[in-house]
Motif scaffolding. Sequence first.
Motif, mmCIF file in Angstrom:
data_model
loop_
_atom_site.group_PDB
_atom_site.id
_atom_site.type_symbol
_atom_site.label_atom_id
_atom_site.label_comp_id
_atom_site.label_asym_id
_atom_site.label_seq_id
_atom_site.Cartn_x
_atom_site.Cartn_y
_atom_site.Cartn_z
ATOM 1 N N LEU A 103 0.830 -1.156 0.021
ATOM 2 C CA LEU A 103 -0.131 -0.015 0.052
ATOM 3 C C LEU A 103 0.930 1.103 0.010
ATOM 4 N N VAL A 144 -7.118 -3.740 5.029
ATOM 5 C CA VAL A 144 -7.161 -2.592 4.182
ATOM 6 C C VAL A 144 -8.410 -2.539 3.479
ATOM 7 N N PHE A 203 -2.645 0.358 -4.539
ATOM 8 C CA PHE A 203 -2.525 -0.655 -3.756
ATOM 9 C C PHE A 203 -1.938 -1.806 -4.949
ATOM 10 N N SER A 240 -1.053 -5.562 -5.806
ATOM 11 C CA SER A 240 -1.698 -6.836 -5.472
ATOM 12 C C SER A 240 -0.818 -7.939 -5.157
ATOM 13 N N VAL A 266 -8.676 5.500 1.712
ATOM 14 C CA VAL A 266 -8.362 4.149 2.392
ATOM 15 C C VAL A 266 -8.554 4.182 3.794
#
Length: 269
Positions: free
Chosen positions: A45, A131, A73, A75, A172
């Motif tokens: 992140l 998150v 973000f 992955s 977020v």
Amino acid sequence: MTVAEDNYLLGSGDLYIGVVSPTATEEEITAAIKNVGAISGGAVLSYKPSFYEIKAANRGTIASMKTDEEVTFKSGVLTWNLENIEKLSAAYYSEDTTNGTRRVGVGGMKNVPVNYLRFVHTKPDGLTLTVNVFKAQAQSGFELTFDKEKETVIDAEFKALAVTNKNDGNLVEIIEQVGVQPIPTVLAISPTTMTVASLPAMVKVTGTNFNPDSIVFAEQFDGAHDLKTFYDSPTTLYAEVKGLSASSYSINVKNGTQVTATSKSLVIS
């Protein structure tokens, strides 16, 4: 213009994506999002604010103002699922149950989906780090790797879009479970009386939920008094008492900012 960047390594976990209303409740969010794969390569992140700096000719930077901020973000690695591509780009997914085939078409479609993204990492103690990206869009596309010696995987990067009318963080949120620490309780002390002449002396404090950070606490003590605690077990503390005058002292156990309501009396004559 200056840019600062903070990267948070989140480890492995599960990624959930779905279309969610901005006013959805937690129950509605949970029902709408689906697990799109386990992240085996870790997740990152990133938060990147931009600043405009005001400089004086002879004093350097005298002020700065935040002009923009960006959250992304990454992955890491998603396990393969053809349907996920529709969630990552402007694509169309279909399934032919008669012929037993699945198809995804990419190209010529304008709308890149905006999803609610949830990443859940389970810590070694079993508690979770979550998150939530309220509006996530995969603006960097996707990459497929076909390797005969490895499973097929998808790498994806999501950008957070701002949620309007949200004043407690609109890009977020990070939620960490830390568990509830039970409040320690004093059940008894021994001895309950002693004389000034016998000090220093040791008092045994028994109770529940003691931990190495627990300390015996007496409201009447000031800087001139001394009461040192030694942790023995979750049910036993030992307190070294010295430098006290003849009086009655209340004994509690303090753990952080919490103090038990249970009070036992230590009388010094």
